[in-house]
Design an enzyme around this catalytic site. Structure first.
Site, PDB file in Angstrom:
ATOM      1  N   ASP A   1       3.601 -30.786   9.386  1.00 44.22           N
ATOM      2  CA  ASP A   1       4.384 -29.575   9.084  1.00 44.22           C
ATOM      3  C   ASP A   1       5.368 -29.810   7.945  1.00 44.22           C
ATOM      4  OD1 ASP A   1       3.233 -27.995  11.058  1.00 44.22           O
ATOM      5  OD2 ASP A   1       4.761 -28.469  12.554  1.00 44.22           O
TER       6      ASP A   1
ATOM      7  N   ARG B   1      19.142 -33.237  18.236  1.00 47.50           N
ATOM      8  CA  ARG B   1      19.190 -32.158  17.234  1.00 47.50           C
ATOM      9  C   ARG B   1      20.567 -31.935  16.622  1.00 47.50           C
ATOM     10  NH1 ARG B   1      14.190 -32.737  15.779  1.00 47.50           N
ATOM     11  NH2 ARG B   1      12.668 -32.002  17.291  1.00 47.50           N
TER      12      ARG B   1
ATOM     13  N   ASP C   1      14.332 -25.989  19.497  1.00 47.42           N
ATOM     14  CA  ASP C   1      14.880 -26.845  18.452  1.00 47.42           C
ATOM     15  C   ASP C   1      15.474 -26.055  17.284  1.00 47.42           C
ATOM     16  OD1 ASP C   1      14.460 -29.284  19.713  1.00 47.42           O
ATOM     17  OD2 ASP C   1      12.370 -29.371  19.062  1.00 47.42           O
TER      18      ASP C   1
ATOM     19  N   SER D   1       2.040 -31.943  20.071  1.00 45.00           N
ATOM     20  CA  SER D   1       3.269 -31.972  19.282  1.00 45.00           C
ATOM     21  C   SER D   1       4.195 -32.992  19.947  1.00 45.00           C
ATOM     22  CB  SER D   1       3.894 -30.572  19.275  1.00 45.00           C
ATOM     23  OG  SER D   1       5.256 -30.664  18.914  1.00 45.00           O
TER      24      SER D   1
HETATM   25  N1  ARG Z   1      10.979 -29.079  25.601  1.00 52.95           N
HETATM   26  C1  ARG Z   1      11.866 -30.070  25.045  1.00 52.95           C
HETATM   27  C2  ARG Z   1      13.084 -29.419  24.481  1.00 52.95           C
HETATM   28  O1  ARG Z   1      13.135 -28.236  24.307  1.00 52.95           O
HETATM   29  C3  ARG Z   1      11.177 -30.968  24.058  1.00 52.95           C
HETATM   30  C4  ARG Z   1      10.904 -30.365  22.734  1.00 52.95           C
HETATM   31  C5  ARG Z   1      10.156 -31.319  21.881  1.00 52.95           C
HETATM   32  N2  ARG Z   1      10.127 -30.868  20.527  1.00 52.95           N
HETATM   33  C6  ARG Z   1       9.032 -30.886  19.767  1.00 52.95           C
HETATM   34  N3  ARG Z   1       9.183 -30.471  18.553  1.00 52.95           N
HETATM   35  N4  ARG Z   1       7.874 -31.301  20.184  1.00 52.95           N
HETATM   36  O2  ARG Z   1      14.052 -30.090  24.202  1.00 52.95           O
END
Ligand code: ARG
Length: 424
Positions: A33, A114, A143, A195
């Site tokens: 990405d 983050r 995120d 992912s």
């Molecule tokens: N579900 C988790 C969260 O919201 C993990 C997210 C993982 N992020 C990703 N870009 N694969 O924090």
């Protein structure tokens, strides 16, 4: 403006219109990405791109390769920031004090990373004369909320773009775009369709076959933790020592927090500890299934909680989990700079002043349980409480008086309610 650009129109007041973008700080991971984005931003926005990659301890990542790739794709510069210590000290340590688990199973490693990544993006954007920050989050996840809330809070003047939210390319089209523009695709098109996000506090896999709730996870998901059925037949005891709520030593060896998390993570992973199959409520309203590998958290969090319980009073122990939950929710929901979170941190710190001692965790085929405890602050002093002896603070003779008064209201209510029923 060309027609393709209509999908770029800003919705939020902080989103950049194509004409406003001069130089972009791109949060770059080296994956598909953000590599496509690196090229795409230069072409579609006619903007310069400065890349930033943050090292939070992603296992097995070669940051020289990531940097080389960014430069090859036309980045003016690619900064690599090693933020592992700051992440451990300022983000993971408070999470441990708050026993932080969202939805009962997710230790928040991504959610904790983050705001730090966003803070570093603001710093580097300002340093390198960027007017816009770009990230690779989709429009369906948490995120984007975490990164954008933090950027908006710290740098109200900064514009944000999130091309993946608008460009309407699926994985296939992105691979096609990459091929056309000479962007190397890591792992090829054969790479497992998940992912992934990871750092020293855990690893998550989402998407692809994981989305089928009716199917158990495929074995190829797990790249960090040994499957419990393949773990050693002999249990291993691990002594985790805490000072004021912070883990400081393992089996008597003092370690910095980064090293300690890595060490416990490795040992936990070997014993199959920390696989979590989690369906969770995202803040944007969707439910998602995540497969987490959190070997360090699955040993350290229960050890911390065990010690906290040992030194806390019944009142503290009943009260804190509600605050722990709230702490986890605010962090999950991307509100790292919400004042309530610092209020809660003050409480967590106060309680954790006394959380000193050690807990022995026994790791065996996927489980980690406390088997021994030691603390100078334990409210477990047999001599002081005078169990079985005369002379301590505890008087067995006083117990009936206590019971009589303690049960008074309940007995009254029982009696009155039953009388009402009889007269009906
Ligand atoms: N579900 C988790 C969260 O919201 C993990 C997210 C993982 N992020 C990703 N870009 N694969 O924090």
């Amino acid at each position: 403006m060309s027609e393709e650009h209509t999908q770029l129109r800003a919705v939020g007041s902080y989103e950049a219109e194509p004409g406003e973008v001069g130089r972009v700080l791109l949060l770059y991971s080296g994956g598909l990405d953000t590599s496509v984005m690196l090229k795409w931003i230069q072409d579609e926005y006619e903007a310069e791109v400065v890349a930033l990659t943050v090292n939070l301890g992603q296992p097995g990542e070669d940051f020289d390769v990531v940097r080389g790739k960014a430069l090859q794709l036309g980045a003016l510069e690619c900064y690599i920031v090693d933020a592992r210590e700051e992440f451990a000290d300022e983000y993971v340590a408070p999470a441990i004090k708050a026993n932080a688990l969202y939805g009962g199973g997710y230790p928040l490693f991504t959610a904790l990373g983050r705001p730090l990544i966003a803070k570093l993006a603001v710093e580097k954007a300002r340093e390198s004369g960027c007017d816009t920050i770009a990230h690779g989050c989709t429009g369906k996840g948490n995120d984007q909320v975490r990164i954008e809330s933090t950027v908006l809070t710290l740098a109200p003047e900064m514009k944000i773009i999130a091309p993946v939210r608008g460009w309407q390319m699926g994985r296939e089209e992105e691979i096609e775009y990459a091929r056309e523009h000479g962007i190397p695709v890591k792992g090829g098109t054969e790479a497992p369709p998940y992912s992934i996000d990871d750092n020293i506090w855990g690893r998550s896999s989402e998407g692809g076959p994981i989305e089928d709730l009716e199917e158990p996870p495929r074995d190829d998901v797990f790249q960090l933790v040994t499957l419990p059925e393949d773990a050693p037949d002999v249990p291993q005891d691990l002594v985790i020592e805490f000072e004021r709520g912070r883990p400081v030593a393992v089996d008597g060896e003092r370690l910095g927090l980064v090293e300690l998390l890595e060490r416990v993570g490795e040992i936990g992973a070997r014993h199959g500890v920390g696989i979590v199959d989690h369906v969770e409520d995202r803040i944007v309203g969707l439910k998602v299934r995540d497969l987490y590998e959190v070997p360090a958290a699955a040993v350290i969090l229960p050890a911390h909680k065990e010690l906290e319980k040992l030194v806390g009073t019944i009142h503290q122990n009943n009260f804190k989990p509600a605050l722990d939950n709230h702490w986890a929710f605010l962090v999950y929901a991307g509100l790292w700079h919400e004042p309530l979170l610092s209020d809660l941190n003050a409480y967590m710190d106060a309680v954790n002043e006394h959380v000193t001692g050690s807990i022995t965790m026994r790791l065996y085929k996927g489980s980690a349980r406390a088997v021994a405890r030691r603390s100078p602050n334990a409210l477990y002093d047999q001599a002081l409480a005078g169990f079985g002896e005369s002379g301590g603070l505890f008087s067995q003779q006083a117990s009936p008086g206590f019971i009589e008064l303690w049960s008074l209201q309940s007995r009254m209510a029982y009696k009155i309610r039953n009388r009402e029923q009889e007269s009906e």
